[in-house]
Every structure is written in C-alpha cells, then in structure tokens.
Design a protein around this motif. Structure first.
Motif, PDB file in Angstrom:
ATOM      1  N   ILE A 289      16.007 -21.520  10.257  1.00  0.00           N
ATOM      2  CA  ILE A 289      17.348 -20.963  10.490  1.00  0.00           C
ATOM      3  C   ILE A 289      17.910 -20.346   9.206  1.00  0.00           C
ATOM      4  CG2 ILE A 289      19.719 -21.527  11.113  1.00  0.00           C
ATOM      5  CD1 ILE A 289      18.601 -23.690  12.967  1.00  0.00           C
ATOM      6  N   PHE A 290      17.864 -21.103   8.105  1.00  0.00           N
ATOM      7  CA  PHE A 290      18.431 -20.575   6.856  1.00  0.00           C
ATOM      8  C   PHE A 290      17.665 -19.334   6.391  1.00  0.00           C
ATOM      9  CE2 PHE A 290      19.712 -25.222   5.854  1.00  0.00           C
ATOM     10  CZ  PHE A 290      20.821 -25.092   6.669  1.00  0.00           C
ATOM     11  N   ARG A 291      16.344 -19.362   6.550  1.00  0.00           N
ATOM     12  CA  ARG A 291      15.552 -18.201   6.143  1.00  0.00           C
ATOM     13  C   ARG A 291      15.892 -17.001   7.030  1.00  0.00           C
ATOM     14  NH1 ARG A 291      13.605 -17.285   1.491  1.00  0.00           N
ATOM     15  NH2 ARG A 291      12.541 -19.270   1.394  1.00  0.00           N
ATOM     16  N   GLY A 292      16.048 -17.275   8.334  1.00  0.00           N
ATOM     17  CA  GLY A 292      16.416 -16.202   9.261  1.00  0.00           C
ATOM     18  C   GLY A 292      17.767 -15.613   8.895  1.00  0.00           C
ATOM     19  N   LEU A 293      18.722 -16.482   8.543  1.00  0.00           N
ATOM     20  CA  LEU A 293      20.042 -16.005   8.129  1.00  0.00           C
ATOM     21  C   LEU A 293      19.940 -15.155   6.869  1.00  0.00           C
ATOM     22  CD1 LEU A 293      22.250 -19.184   8.742  1.00  0.00           C
ATOM     23  CD2 LEU A 293      22.249 -17.051  10.044  1.00  0.00           C
ATOM     24  N   ALA A 294      19.078 -15.581   5.944  1.00  0.00           N
ATOM     25  CA  ALA A 294      18.903 -14.798   4.711  1.00  0.00           C
ATOM     26  C   ALA A 294      18.373 -13.401   5.052  1.00  0.00           C
ATOM     27  CB  ALA A 294      17.949 -15.522   3.759  1.00  0.00           C
ATOM     28  N   PHE A 295      17.409 -13.336   5.986  1.00  0.00           N
ATOM     29  CA  PHE A 295      16.870 -12.033   6.382  1.00  0.00           C
ATOM     30  C   PHE A 295      17.939 -11.177   7.053  1.00  0.00           C
ATOM     31  CE2 PHE A 295      12.507 -13.712   5.916  1.00  0.00           C
ATOM     32  CZ  PHE A 295      11.952 -12.619   5.287  1.00  0.00           C
ATOM     33  N   LEU A 296      18.730 -11.815   7.937  1.00  0.00           N
ATOM     34  CA  LEU A 296      19.790 -11.069   8.622  1.00  0.00           C
ATOM     35  C   LEU A 296      20.779 -10.516   7.616  1.00  0.00           C
ATOM     36  CD1 LEU A 296      20.925 -13.068  11.764  1.00  0.00           C
ATOM     37  CD2 LEU A 296      19.874 -10.821  11.667  1.00  0.00           C
ATOM     38  N   TRP A 297      21.123 -11.351   6.643  1.00  0.00           N
ATOM     39  CA  TRP A 297      22.128 -10.986   5.651  1.00  0.00           C
ATOM     40  C   TRP A 297      21.622  -9.847   4.758  1.00  0.00           C
ATOM     41  CZ3 TRP A 297      24.321 -14.864   1.487  1.00  0.00           C
ATOM     42  CH2 TRP A 297      25.430 -14.276   0.886  1.00  0.00           C
ATOM     43  N   THR A 298      20.386  -9.997   4.260  1.00  0.00           N
ATOM     44  CA  THR A 298      19.877  -8.974   3.348  1.00  0.00           C
ATOM     45  C   THR A 298      19.513  -7.702   4.105  1.00  0.00           C
ATOM     46  OG1 THR A 298      17.641  -9.785   3.602  1.00  0.00           O
ATOM     47  CG2 THR A 298      18.890 -10.673   1.777  1.00  0.00           C
ATOM     48  N   ASP A 299      19.037  -7.870   5.352  1.00  0.00           N
ATOM     49  CA  ASP A 299      18.698  -6.726   6.178  1.00  0.00           C
ATOM     50  C   ASP A 299      17.770  -5.764   5.435  1.00  0.00           C
ATOM     51  OD1 ASP A 299      18.720  -5.365   8.510  1.00  0.00           O
ATOM     52  OD2 ASP A 299      20.486  -4.151   8.024  1.00  0.00           O
TER      53      ASP A 299
ATOM     54  N   SER B 149      14.864  -8.468  14.712  1.00  0.00           N
ATOM     55  CA  SER B 149      13.808  -9.439  15.009  1.00  0.00           C
ATOM     56  C   SER B 149      13.931 -10.668  14.112  1.00  0.00           C
ATOM     57  CB  SER B 149      12.433  -8.799  14.840  1.00  0.00           C
ATOM     58  OG  SER B 149      12.283  -8.327  13.527  1.00  0.00           O
ATOM     59  N   TYR B 150      14.827 -10.594  13.112  1.00  0.00           N
ATOM     60  CA  TYR B 150      15.060 -11.771  12.276  1.00  0.00           C
ATOM     61  C   TYR B 150      15.643 -12.928  13.080  1.00  0.00           C
ATOM     62  CZ  TYR B 150      14.560  -8.316   8.573  1.00  0.00           C
ATOM     63  OH  TYR B 150      14.098  -7.328   7.759  1.00  0.00           O
ATOM     64  N   TRP B 151      16.222 -12.583  14.224  1.00  0.00           N
ATOM     65  CA  TRP B 151      16.786 -13.638  15.067  1.00  0.00           C
ATOM     66  C   TRP B 151      15.719 -14.590  15.571  1.00  0.00           C
ATOM     67  CZ3 TRP B 151      21.535 -15.342  15.619  1.00  0.00           C
ATOM     68  CH2 TRP B 151      22.596 -14.509  15.225  1.00  0.00           C
ATOM     69  N   VAL B 152      14.455 -14.129  15.608  1.00  0.00           N
ATOM     70  CA  VAL B 152      13.375 -14.977  16.120  1.00  0.00           C
ATOM     71  C   VAL B 152      13.388 -16.323  15.413  1.00  0.00           C
ATOM     72  CG1 VAL B 152      10.875 -15.252  16.281  1.00  0.00           C
ATOM     73  CG2 VAL B 152      11.914 -13.040  16.770  1.00  0.00           C
ATOM     74  N   GLN B 153      13.436 -16.283  14.061  1.00  0.00           N
ATOM     75  CA  GLN B 153      13.388 -17.530  13.295  1.00  0.00           C
ATOM     76  C   GLN B 153      14.581 -18.416  13.589  1.00  0.00           C
ATOM     77  OE1 GLN B 153      12.434 -17.280   9.166  1.00  0.00           O
ATOM     78  NE2 GLN B 153      11.479 -15.298   9.373  1.00  0.00           N
ATOM     79  N   ILE B 154      15.758 -17.777  13.711  1.00  0.00           N
ATOM     80  CA  ILE B 154      16.976 -18.565  13.931  1.00  0.00           C
ATOM     81  C   ILE B 154      16.917 -19.235  15.302  1.00  0.00           C
ATOM     82  CG2 ILE B 154      19.481 -18.429  14.108  1.00  0.00           C
ATOM     83  CD1 ILE B 154      19.362 -16.103  12.129  1.00  0.00           C
ATOM     84  N   VAL B 155      16.471 -18.474  16.309  1.00  0.00           N
ATOM     85  CA  VAL B 155      16.401 -19.034  17.661  1.00  0.00           C
ATOM     86  C   VAL B 155      15.388 -20.183  17.708  1.00  0.00           C
ATOM     87  CG1 VAL B 155      15.748 -18.543  20.039  1.00  0.00           C
ATOM     88  CG2 VAL B 155      17.158 -16.917  18.784  1.00  0.00           C
ATOM     89  N   ILE B 156      14.212 -19.971  17.084  1.00  0.00           N
ATOM     90  CA  ILE B 156      13.184 -21.020  17.124  1.00  0.00           C
ATOM     91  C   ILE B 156      13.651 -22.272  16.390  1.00  0.00           C
ATOM     92  CG2 ILE B 156      10.861 -21.614  16.300  1.00  0.00           C
ATOM     93  CD1 ILE B 156      10.001 -18.803  17.004  1.00  0.00           C
ATOM     94  N   GLY B 157      14.282 -22.085  15.236  1.00  0.00           N
ATOM     95  CA  GLY B 157      14.789 -23.238  14.491  1.00  0.00           C
ATOM     96  C   GLY B 157      15.820 -24.012  15.277  1.00  0.00           C
ATOM     97  N   THR B 158      16.726 -23.277  15.917  1.00  0.00           N
ATOM     98  CA  THR B 158      17.767 -23.933  16.710  1.00  0.00           C
ATOM     99  C   THR B 158      17.161 -24.705  17.880  1.00  0.00           C
ATOM    100  OG1 THR B 158      19.141 -22.044  16.162  1.00  0.00           O
ATOM    101  CG2 THR B 158      19.986 -23.548  17.821  1.00  0.00           C
ATOM    102  N   LEU B 159      16.193 -24.072  18.555  1.00  0.00           N
ATOM    103  CA  LEU B 159      15.527 -24.726  19.686  1.00  0.00           C
ATOM    104  C   LEU B 159      14.848 -26.019  19.242  1.00  0.00           C
ATOM    105  CD1 LEU B 159      13.644 -22.162  21.905  1.00  0.00           C
ATOM    106  CD2 LEU B 159      15.232 -23.942  22.632  1.00  0.00           C
ATOM    107  N   LEU B 160      14.210 -25.934  18.077  1.00  0.00           N
ATOM    108  CA  LEU B 160      13.466 -27.077  17.560  1.00  0.00           C
ATOM    109  C   LEU B 160      14.395 -28.279  17.377  1.00  0.00           C
ATOM    110  CD1 LEU B 160      10.669 -27.768  16.514  1.00  0.00           C
ATOM    111  CD2 LEU B 160      11.378 -27.003  14.277  1.00  0.00           C
ATOM    112  N   ILE B 161      15.524 -28.028  16.714  1.00  0.00           N
ATOM    113  CA  ILE B 161      16.475 -29.125  16.497  1.00  0.00           C
ATOM    114  C   ILE B 161      17.084 -29.548  17.829  1.00  0.00           C
ATOM    115  CG2 ILE B 161      18.636 -29.770  15.363  1.00  0.00           C
ATOM    116  CD1 ILE B 161      17.890 -27.825  13.133  1.00  0.00           C
ATOM    117  N   GLY B 162      17.440 -28.532  18.639  1.00  0.00           N
ATOM    118  CA  GLY B 162      18.065 -28.832  19.926  1.00  0.00           C
ATOM    119  C   GLY B 162      17.166 -29.662  20.820  1.00  0.00           C
ATOM    120  N   SER B 163      15.845 -29.462  20.697  1.00  0.00           N
ATOM    121  CA  SER B 163      14.927 -30.165  21.588  1.00  0.00           C
ATOM    122  C   SER B 163      14.983 -31.673  21.368  1.00  0.00           C
ATOM    123  CB  SER B 163      13.497 -29.662  21.382  1.00  0.00           C
ATOM    124  OG  SER B 163      12.978 -30.115  20.153  1.00  0.00           O
ATOM    125  N   VAL B 164      15.362 -32.104  20.174  1.00  0.00           N
ATOM    126  CA  VAL B 164      15.500 -33.543  19.939  1.00  0.00           C
ATOM    127  C   VAL B 164      16.964 -33.958  20.022  1.00  0.00           C
ATOM    128  CG1 VAL B 164      14.968 -35.440  18.371  1.00  0.00           C
ATOM    129  CG2 VAL B 164      13.490 -33.447  18.441  1.00  0.00           C
TER     130      VAL B 164
END
Lengths: 353, 355
Positions: A154-164, B303-318
């Motif tokens: 999540i944090f890495r994804g946010l960093a990517f979104l932010w830096t774009d 496509s950076y959202w992929v990581q955020i969605v997967i991370g959230t799902l992972l935590i949410g799953s528990v």
C-alpha cells in the motif's frame, strides 16, 4: 550484580547460591559476548581487508563505511523494537520511499523550508504509517507479517501514485540539505551522528525505562506480560510507531545523501534491515536482543559489501556472503541459547534439590 | 470459519450459512465482482486474450504459491522461493552454455531446487531455527549463488520448440500451457493436502505441533518434505519463467516471494498454520490476476492502484473475519485472542483442521 565478587579458587562441590550466581553471570556474559562477537567479526574483517588492501583502512574509506551503514542502522533500531515484541515490520522500505519523496518534493518546491521541520514532517508521516501498522496488529488482531506485507504494497503504491513517474533531482534541492549527507561535524559525518544519537537514545530507553523493559516482557511471554499488568497493546503500538518514525527519518536522510529520489527509493530495504537486526542478535521470536547489536549488524553487513568490493572479490559473491552470515548468526544464537537454557535448568534443578 | 450450531433454524439453513461463511465462497464472490467491475472499466476485460495474458503473467507465482501453501499450513514459511527460482534459472543458463540438452537440464534444475529446499528444511527441523529467519537468510544466499553461477549475463538462445511450449496455448484454446501445468499441480497438491494421511498430518502439525509429535507424527521428516517440495516447485517455476521469457538470468523474479505469500494468505490459509485449502489459494490467484488485469486495462486509472488494492485485500482478508468474530463475541461473552507474529506455541488454541 549486588553480591560480592565470588572469584574463589577451585571450589569443591559448588553450593547452590554460587551456582545460581554462576548461571546469572553466564546469562549476562552471553548477551555481552553476542555484541562483542560482532565487534570482533567487524574488527577481523577490517583488519584482514586492511592487510590485503591498505587503502581500506584509510580515514576516507572507513568514513564511507559508517556513512553507508547509518541509514540501515537507524531503520534497524526501529525494527529491533518491533521484533522484541514478537512482531515484525517489513513495510519500512516502503515508508522510507514515501518519506524520501516527500522530503525531496517539499524542499524542491520550497527551498527555504527549515530542515528540522522537514525531518519532523518526515518522522510524522512515517510515524503515522507505523501507527497504522500497530493499530491493525493490536486492535485488528491481524498478524504483523500479514499487516506489514499489506502495507508494504500500500505505501509503495501510494508513493508511485504520488510521484506519478516523476523524480526529484539533486539540482533542485537546496545545498544546505544535501550537505547533511556529505559534511562532517567534529570529524564525524552528520549522518553517522544521527545514527549514533538514535542508537544511544533508544538503547538507553530499552535499558532503563520501564516501558522499554516491558517490550522484552511482551516478547518473552505475551500472556505472562498481560497477566502482570503490562499494557501490551499500547507498547506494541509504540514500537510500530517508532519503527515508522525512524523509517521516516531514514527517508529524509536518504534524500539528503543521494539527492535523486523516485518512487522506488528503499525497495528491498526491509530484508536488509531485518537481516541487520538478526545478525546483531535480535531473536525473531522476540524478547531478546539490543539496538547496539542491531546497529553493529548493519555496520557489519555494510562492511562486508565494501570489503568484497575493495578486495575485488567477484561482486556477485556479496549477496551469498550476506546470506551465509545471516544463517551463521542465527545458528550461533540458537546454540548459545540452548547452552544457556541448559545452564539455567541446572541452576533451578539444583535449587529444587 | 465456524459453522453456527443450528438450534432454532433448520439444518438446511445452517448448511447454507456454513457454505456462505466459507472463505473460498467469499474469494469466489470477490473474483466475480472484480470481473463485473473489470468489464465495466474496459470492454477488453472479458476476452480470451486478456485471460491468456493475465494468467501467463501469474504462472510462476501461481506454481510457487501451491507448494508454499502446504508449508504455511504446517505453520512455517518459505521466503526463499523467488531466489530458488532465480538459482534454477541461472543453473539452467549455465548448463545450456555447457552444451547439455534441455531434457537433461530441467530435471537437474528441479533437483537443485529440491536441494535448496532441503537446506531450508535441515536448518529449520534439525537445528531448530525459525523458518522466517532461515528463509530470509537463504533468500539472500540462493539469489547470491545465482549471481555467482552466471553473474549478470543472460542466456536467450533456448530452442524455439521449448520456448513455444512455455509461452504457447494448449491445443488452440486460450488456455496457456503453463496453466495446464498449474492445473495438474493444483490437483496434485490438493489431493495431497486434503485426501491423504500426509495432508492430515500437515494440518495436525500446523494446528498444534506438540500434540502432533506426541501422537506419533514424524514432524521433522514431514516438514523436511514440505520444504523440499517448495524448493522443487520453485525451481520448476524457474525453468518455466526462463523458457517463457526465453531469458535465463540471476535477476528474474525479484519480489515474487511476497506475491506468493500474499496469494496464500488471501487464499484463506492461516499464517499461524492448521487452516486453509488449496482451492482457496487457486481462487485467490484468480482474484489477484483479475485485479491486476482489470486495473491495467482500465483507462484513466493508474495501474499503481494494483499494489494498493492487493495490499488492502491482504489485510482485509484477516481483519474482516476478526472484526466479525469480535462483534459476535461482544454479543455473547468474550474470549482472549491471539496476537503477534507467531503465537506462543503453548498458548495457542488448537484449531481443528477443516477437512
């Protein structure tokens, strides 16, 4: 150790109190020996490398050694707090990436911003990330490995979104900030001073403060700690918060040292940081280890890399060497703790007998 | 997932409830939801082509997740899988340069992987070291050895017959050959885990290792086999990725270990061991693939959202099930729950295997 010194010569049939004393001494010694062992390994490494390639022990080279290890050492201190409580924080690399870019973009947009403020902001953002980890672990009852694996993404994804896709370049950063990463104070690089202060402050906290001791109690036996009235949730949250905040500080210093930062800053750091702590004698099952060990572990890992480069050993051996060292360290720890357990068991059985 | 005792309601209702409460059903529902959302985001989503590319991209992680699932059920972990994959790829390249035929190289690579797994297994079972620390160490060691073997070179001249086999589809369908391989392994591991004495032992060990040992299970030997299998499958994945990309190198698959762990956890396998199913992991892999593909296809969504969605799902799953359980507990008496990376073994409440 309040008892008078019991260095008596050849005692026949040791009396119960003395064997207890001996076991306690053995325990204390084992912990000190653990850190001494790393110092020794470090000294040996520098000595051997220095003999083979004298340039390695030049002041400049040793300075680089400390400089390279300091950011990892700062993160390893935070990691130690978390591991002590029988948790783990593998999101630190991502937190570092996030705060590194924040520091870079803040300073390139507002070059007049006071640097201490940037550091506070970096630690604030990192601390917030860490607290989120902590709350999910304590109140959400989600295992730390799962939480921080999730927030790593999540944090890495946010960093990517932010830096774009953008990156911060050294030219856009004010010189006084970049100097942090290169200049020295009293002959010691500023970055190293930061690491030293962090290590000493957290080290004293763990040694002397009640809440610091409680972290060990939680990691040794969570149930017993709870029954003894330790507010474990609060302590674990604090550990994660500090780990995040130190990763945040590491991020700001990362930008100062390297100047050029994009969203990938600090990728893979989590493994190096955990490795540094473990090599330094912090047990992954919690309850034992010290930040001095962790910092020394970071220094040792960094030195191995530099020494292999200097010795012109095939650079490809670096990673294998670090992996081997890590395995060796945990195997030795296991051996020592088994011996220690045996010593303690002997003591308690003698007492009972 | 506890099936509520049906005292007032009919047995049929309870059955439906138990089924709906199953993790696998939830993941399947999420998968369908992702498909619907994905199709709305991009018309290309529900096409044969997007299935082919999405599943190809996930092939190696999918293979590794299967064997890793068994390791995690036994309350251990193997973070070295992606490094074994890289070592296998490097060995493959080196042997190919040495002029060996691929038919001989592939079994050698898998044997190397099994050996890597045996090293992990030895350190964990014989020396009694925690698998988390051991496999972080071998993560560095095996990847390092991969670099020692081949350096930063790469080999790209594998015979087209074999690269086509790894990259191509099965007999004119949209299903990649790698997915056929995955299906075979999934069935194999599914049967092994859920329908054999060995599998039941794995659940028993994960639920309560001490009890398993006292009831006469050869805990160390079983765990050893789990690590060996994990290594062998990771090496197989290394062969597959080298052929599929027609590139063998030491830097392939960096970070794959975390994706594989994510798939396993998302698949409902408890990180504390003793719980979960291969079906859950297969569904979770489908979900991961669908999320990845739908977000990369969608216009206007980074496509950076992929990581955020997967991370959230992972935590949410528990987190999700925990919150539900807590809500239930506050309604009817509370019970202390576990926390930490691993629970203290003695304090652990034994979980009955679900199968």
């Amino acid at each position: 150790m309040s008892a008078p010194a019991t260095v008596s010569p050849s005692a026949p049939a040791p009396a119960p109190p003395r064997s207890g004393e001996r076991a306690r001494k053995a325990t204390e010694l084992a912990f000190r020996v653990r850190e001494l062992g790393i110092v020794l390994a470090l000294g040996l490494l520098i000595l051997v490398t220095g003999i083979l390639e004298p340039r390695f022990v030049g002041a400049g080279s040793l300075r680089d050694l400390a400089l390279n290890a300091s950011i990892i050492a700062i993160l390893a201190v935070g990691q130690t707090l978390v591991i002590l409580t029988r948790n783990i924080d593998i999101s630190v690399g991502s937190i570092l990436g996030l705060t590194a870019f924040m520091a870079g973009s803040l300073l390139s947009n507002n070059p007049d911003l006071p640097i201490p403020l940037v550091m506070v902001l970096g630690m604030g953002l990192g601390g917030a990330c860490g607290l989120l980890n902590g709350v999910l672990v304590t109140y959400g009852k989600v295992p730390a490995l799962v939480v921080t694996l999730g927030t790593l993404y999540i944090f890495r994804g946010l960093a990517f979104l932010w830096t774009d896709g953008r990156q911060v370049n050294a030219e856009t950063l004010p010189d006084r900030f970049l100097n942090l990463g290169t200049e020295s104070l009293f002959g010691i690089p500023i970055l190293v001073l930061f690491a030293l202060v962090v290590v000493l402050v957290v080290g004293q906290y763990l040694r002397d403060m009640r809440s610091g001791r409680e972290l060990y109690a939680i990691g040794s036996n969570p149930e017993a700690a709870r029954l003894a009235g330790v507010r474990s949730d609060r302590r674990v949250n604090t550990a994660f918060l500090v780990s995040g905040a130190l990763a945040g500080l590491g991020g700001v210093l990362f930008t100062a040292r390297f100047g050029t930062v994009d969203a990938t800053a600090g990728t893979g750091y989590e493994l190096t940081v955990v490795a540094a702590a473990v090599v330094g004698g912090v047990a992954v099952f919690g309850g034992s280890g010290s930040v001095y060990g962790a910092a020394l572990g970071a220094l040792l890992l960094g030195s191995i890399t530099s020494s292999l480069i200097v010795l012109k050993v095939d650079a490809f051996w670096q990673m294998a060497a670090i992996g081997g060292l890590l395995l060796l360290a945990i195997a030795i720890d296991r051996f020592v703790s088994l011996r220690l357990e045996a010593a303690l068991r002997q003591r308690s059985s003698r007492r009972a007998g | 997932v506890p099936a509520e005792t049906a005292t007032t309601k009919s047995a049929g209702m309870a059955g439906v409830r138990a089924l709906l409460g199953r993790w696998e059903v939830l993941v399947a529902a999420l998968f369908l939801l992702t498909c619907v959302v994905g199709q709305n985001l991009s018309g290309e989503f529900l096409t044969a082509d997007s299935f082919t590319t999405a599943s190809l991209d996930l092939s190696e992680v999918a293979l590794m997740a299967l064997a890793l699932a068994l390791v995690v059920v036994a309350a251990e972990i193997d973070l070295s899988v992606a490094s074994v994959l890289a070592l296998s790829s490097a060995v493959m390249a080196e042997l190919w340069n040495a002029g060996l035929p691929l038919e001989l190289i592939m079994p050698i690579c898998i044997a190397v992987g099994a050996l890597c797994g045996a090293v992990n297994g030895f350190l964990v079972t014989r020396l009694g070291l925690p698998s988390l620390a051991v496999t972080i160490g071998t993560l560095a060691l095996f990847r390092g050895l991969a670099y020692v073997v081949i350096g930063d070179e790469s080999v790209t001249d594998f015979p087209i017959a074999w690269t086509d086999r790894a990259f191509g589809n099965f007999g004119g369908t949209a299903i990649p050959n790698t997915m056929i391989l995955f299906a075979f392994l999934a069935i194999g591991f599914g049967v092994l885990l859920h329908a054999t004495p060995f599998g039941r032992s794995v659940f028993a060990i994960g639920a309560n290792e001490e009890a398993a040992r006292f009831s006469g299970l050869r805990v160390k030997r079983i765990k050893m086999w789990l690590f060996v299998m994990s290594g062998a499958v990771a090496a197989l994945a290394g062969v597959v990725i080298s052929l599929r990309n027609s590139t063998a190198a030491a830097n392939v698959g960096q970070g794959f270990e975390l994706v594989a762990v994510a798939a396993v956890v998302l698949g409902g396998i408890s990180i504390f061991g003793g719980k979960g199913s291969i079906l859950g992991v297969v569904l979770a892999l489908g979900l991961l693939g669908a999320i990845q593909k739908s977000l990369t296809l969608a216009e206007g969504i980074s496509s950076y959202w992929v990581q955020i969605v997967i991370g959230t799902l992972l935590i949410g799953s528990v987190l999700g099930p925990n919150l539900v359980r807590r809500a239930r507990e506050t309604r009817g008496g509370s019970k202390p729950s576990r926390r930490g990376l691993w629970p203290s073994r003695r304090a652990a409440t034994p979980n009955a295997p679900q199968h």
